[in-house]
Design a protein around this motif. Sequence first.
Motif, PDB file in Angstrom:
ATOM      1  N   THR A 146       0.802  -1.173   0.072  1.00 11.46           N
ATOM      2  CA  THR A 146      -0.118   0.067  -0.168  1.00 11.46           C
ATOM      3  C   THR A 146       0.942   1.299   0.124  1.00 11.46           C
ATOM      4  OG1 THR A 146      -0.145   0.190   2.584  1.00 11.46           O
ATOM      5  CG2 THR A 146      -1.815  -1.230   1.317  1.00 11.46           C
ATOM      6  N   ASP A 147       0.340   2.366   0.312  1.00 13.36           N
ATOM      7  CA  ASP A 147       1.409   3.552   0.320  1.00 13.36           C
ATOM      8  C   ASP A 147       2.535   3.574   1.455  1.00 13.36           C
ATOM      9  OD1 ASP A 147       0.047   4.679  -1.947  1.00 13.36           O
ATOM     10  OD2 ASP A 147      -1.442   5.574  -0.613  1.00 13.36           O
ATOM     11  N   GLU A 148       2.225   2.866   2.349  1.00 15.67           N
ATOM     12  CA  GLU A 148       3.054   3.021   3.506  1.00 15.67           C
ATOM     13  C   GLU A 148       3.467   1.402   4.262  1.00 15.67           C
ATOM     14  OE1 GLU A 148       1.697   5.887   6.333  1.00 15.67           O
ATOM     15  OE2 GLU A 148       2.321   7.540   4.911  1.00 15.67           O
ATOM     16  N   LEU A 149       2.843   0.284   3.363  1.00 18.16           N
ATOM     17  CA  LEU A 149       2.969  -0.885   4.003  1.00 18.16           C
ATOM     18  C   LEU A 149       3.441  -1.840   3.075  1.00 18.16           C
ATOM     19  CD1 LEU A 149       2.221  -2.812   6.452  1.00 18.16           C
ATOM     20  CD2 LEU A 149      -0.182  -3.049   5.454  1.00 18.16           C
ATOM     21  N   LEU A 150       4.462  -2.692   3.279  1.00 17.24           N
ATOM     22  CA  LEU A 150       4.968  -3.831   2.344  1.00 17.24           C
ATOM     23  C   LEU A 150       4.165  -4.940   2.907  1.00 17.24           C
ATOM     24  CD1 LEU A 150       6.835  -4.957   0.233  1.00 17.24           C
ATOM     25  CD2 LEU A 150       8.699  -5.103   1.975  1.00 17.24           C
ATOM     26  N   VAL A 151       3.283  -5.522   2.252  1.00 17.31           N
ATOM     27  CA  VAL A 151       2.453  -6.372   2.598  1.00 17.31           C
ATOM     28  C   VAL A 151       3.093  -7.916   2.259  1.00 17.31           C
ATOM     29  CG1 VAL A 151       0.110  -7.654   1.998  1.00 17.31           C
ATOM     30  CG2 VAL A 151       0.317  -5.253   2.124  1.00 17.31           C
ATOM     31  N   SER A 152       3.757  -7.987   1.263  1.00 16.51           N
ATOM     32  CA  SER A 152       4.307  -9.370   0.882  1.00 16.51           C
ATOM     33  C   SER A 152       5.298  -9.140  -0.087  1.00 16.51           C
ATOM     34  CB  SER A 152       3.104 -10.252   0.504  1.00 16.51           C
ATOM     35  OG  SER A 152       3.591 -11.674   0.266  1.00 16.51           O
ATOM     36  N   ILE A 184      11.447  -1.964  -4.623  1.00 14.59           N
ATOM     37  CA  ILE A 184      10.414  -1.473  -3.302  1.00 14.59           C
ATOM     38  C   ILE A 184      10.564  -0.176  -2.769  1.00 14.59           C
ATOM     39  CG2 ILE A 184       9.852  -2.537  -1.054  1.00 14.59           C
ATOM     40  CD1 ILE A 184      10.659  -5.238  -2.090  1.00 14.59           C
ATOM     41  N   ARG A 185      11.666   0.125  -2.410  1.00 10.22           N
ATOM     42  CA  ARG A 185      11.825   1.696  -2.052  1.00 10.22           C
ATOM     43  C   ARG A 185      11.227   2.672  -2.893  1.00 10.22           C
ATOM     44  NH1 ARG A 185      16.570  -0.620  -0.088  1.00 10.22           N
ATOM     45  NH2 ARG A 185      17.956   0.395  -1.885  1.00 10.22           N
ATOM     46  N   THR A 186      11.331   2.549  -4.253  1.00  9.97           N
ATOM     47  CA  THR A 186      10.847   3.230  -5.197  1.00  9.97           C
ATOM     48  C   THR A 186       9.424   3.669  -5.174  1.00  9.97           C
ATOM     49  OG1 THR A 186      12.850   3.166  -6.801  1.00  9.97           O
ATOM     50  CG2 THR A 186      10.653   4.006  -7.692  1.00  9.97           C
ATOM     51  N   ASN A 187       8.839   2.326  -4.802  1.00  7.25           N
ATOM     52  CA  ASN A 187       7.127   2.186  -4.821  1.00  7.25           C
ATOM     53  C   ASN A 187       6.694   2.607  -3.207  1.00  7.25           C
ATOM     54  OD1 ASN A 187       6.153   1.299  -7.402  1.00  7.25           O
ATOM     55  ND2 ASN A 187       8.203   0.364  -7.270  1.00  7.25           N
ATOM     56  N   ASP A 206       9.623   6.548   2.295  1.00  7.15           N
ATOM     57  CA  ASP A 206      10.886   6.246   2.964  1.00  7.15           C
ATOM     58  C   ASP A 206      10.810   5.512   4.420  1.00  7.15           C
ATOM     59  OD1 ASP A 206      12.463   7.349   0.866  1.00  7.15           O
ATOM     60  OD2 ASP A 206      12.498   9.388   1.830  1.00  7.15           O
ATOM     61  N   SER A 207       9.721   5.909   4.862  1.00  7.51           N
ATOM     62  CA  SER A 207       9.292   5.257   5.972  1.00  7.51           C
ATOM     63  C   SER A 207       8.006   4.279   5.878  1.00  7.51           C
ATOM     64  CB  SER A 207       8.845   6.473   7.235  1.00  7.51           C
ATOM     65  OG  SER A 207       8.432   5.823   8.325  1.00  7.51           O
ATOM     66  N   PHE A 208       8.299   3.004   6.057  1.00  8.55           N
ATOM     67  CA  PHE A 208       7.021   2.108   5.938  1.00  8.55           C
ATOM     68  C   PHE A 208       7.034   0.942   6.779  1.00  8.55           C
ATOM     69  CE2 PHE A 208      10.404   0.546   3.021  1.00  8.55           C
ATOM     70  CZ  PHE A 208      10.347  -0.834   3.235  1.00  8.55           C
ATOM     71  N   LEU A 244      14.863  -8.183   5.075  1.00 11.85           N
ATOM     72  CA  LEU A 244      14.786  -6.869   5.090  1.00 11.85           C
ATOM     73  C   LEU A 244      15.826  -5.951   5.561  1.00 11.85           C
ATOM     74  CD1 LEU A 244      11.237  -6.364   6.408  1.00 11.85           C
ATOM     75  CD2 LEU A 244      11.865  -5.798   4.196  1.00 11.85           C
ATOM     76  N   GLN A 245      16.743  -6.375   6.591  1.00 13.98           N
ATOM     77  CA  GLN A 245      17.746  -5.804   6.932  1.00 13.98           C
ATOM     78  C   GLN A 245      18.920  -5.621   6.075  1.00 13.98           C
ATOM     79  OE1 GLN A 245      18.227  -7.888  10.750  1.00 13.98           O
ATOM     80  NE2 GLN A 245      17.288  -6.163  11.808  1.00 13.98           N
ATOM     81  N   LYS A 246      19.301  -6.829   5.313  1.00 13.30           N
ATOM     82  CA  LYS A 246      20.064  -6.661   4.224  1.00 13.30           C
ATOM     83  C   LYS A 246      19.727  -5.914   3.018  1.00 13.30           C
ATOM     84  CE  LYS A 246      21.840 -11.287   5.000  1.00 13.30           C
ATOM     85  NZ  LYS A 246      21.957 -12.668   4.422  1.00 13.30           N
ATOM     86  N   GLY A 247      18.469  -5.566   2.827  1.00 12.57           N
ATOM     87  CA  GLY A 247      17.959  -4.418   1.883  1.00 12.57           C
ATOM     88  C   GLY A 247      18.169  -3.226   2.272  1.00 12.57           C
ATOM     89  N   GLY A 248      18.431  -3.076   3.331  1.00  9.67           N
ATOM     90  CA  GLY A 248      18.589  -1.550   3.815  1.00  9.67           C
ATOM     91  C   GLY A 248      17.686  -0.933   4.757  1.00  9.67           C
ATOM     92  N   MET A 249      16.667  -2.051   5.223  1.00  5.29           N
ATOM     93  CA  MET A 249      15.624  -1.384   5.790  1.00  5.29           C
ATOM     94  C   MET A 249      15.529  -1.276   7.177  1.00  5.29           C
ATOM     95  SD  MET A 249      13.697  -1.205   2.977  1.00  5.29           S
ATOM     96  CE  MET A 249      14.304  -2.229   1.501  1.00  5.29           C
TER      97      MET A 249
END
Length: 128
Positions: A74-80, A100-103, A106-108, A123-128
């Motif tokens: 969604t706009d602020e939630l990575l669902v799957s 993912i970050r582009t879509n 910055d804060s999700f 997620l952590q390895k992806g810089g989240m």
Amino acid sequence: MKIVSLNIEELGEYVYNAFVDDYELVNFYDKNVEINTTEDCINNILFKIETSYPESYFFGVEMGNEKIGYFVCTDELLVSFGLSVKYRNRKNLTQFWSFIRTNLNDSFQCVLYAYNKRGINFLQKGGM
């Protein structure tokens, strides 16, 4: 690697391809659902998305003509999210997380179970 916008009816093949060879997925999946196989996980992922997040944005990830992954947000939630085992290397994962970050903002937030250490590390390895 590229992303394509999908509708919910097109999502299934991307989810299937992301996890079909991921034999460890069952160990990290929702403990409240009776799951015995990777195929059970795939079917339940699709069911949860369709019933709980039908108004989300759906994206497929492709490499050449091959459907290799997906993410739902969604706009602020990575669902799957998921990426085929054979494409999980540093280069592809960096690009995957960039998509993912582009879509997302910055804060999700992300929907993950606390015991899904693999997903959290991913997620952590992806810089989240």
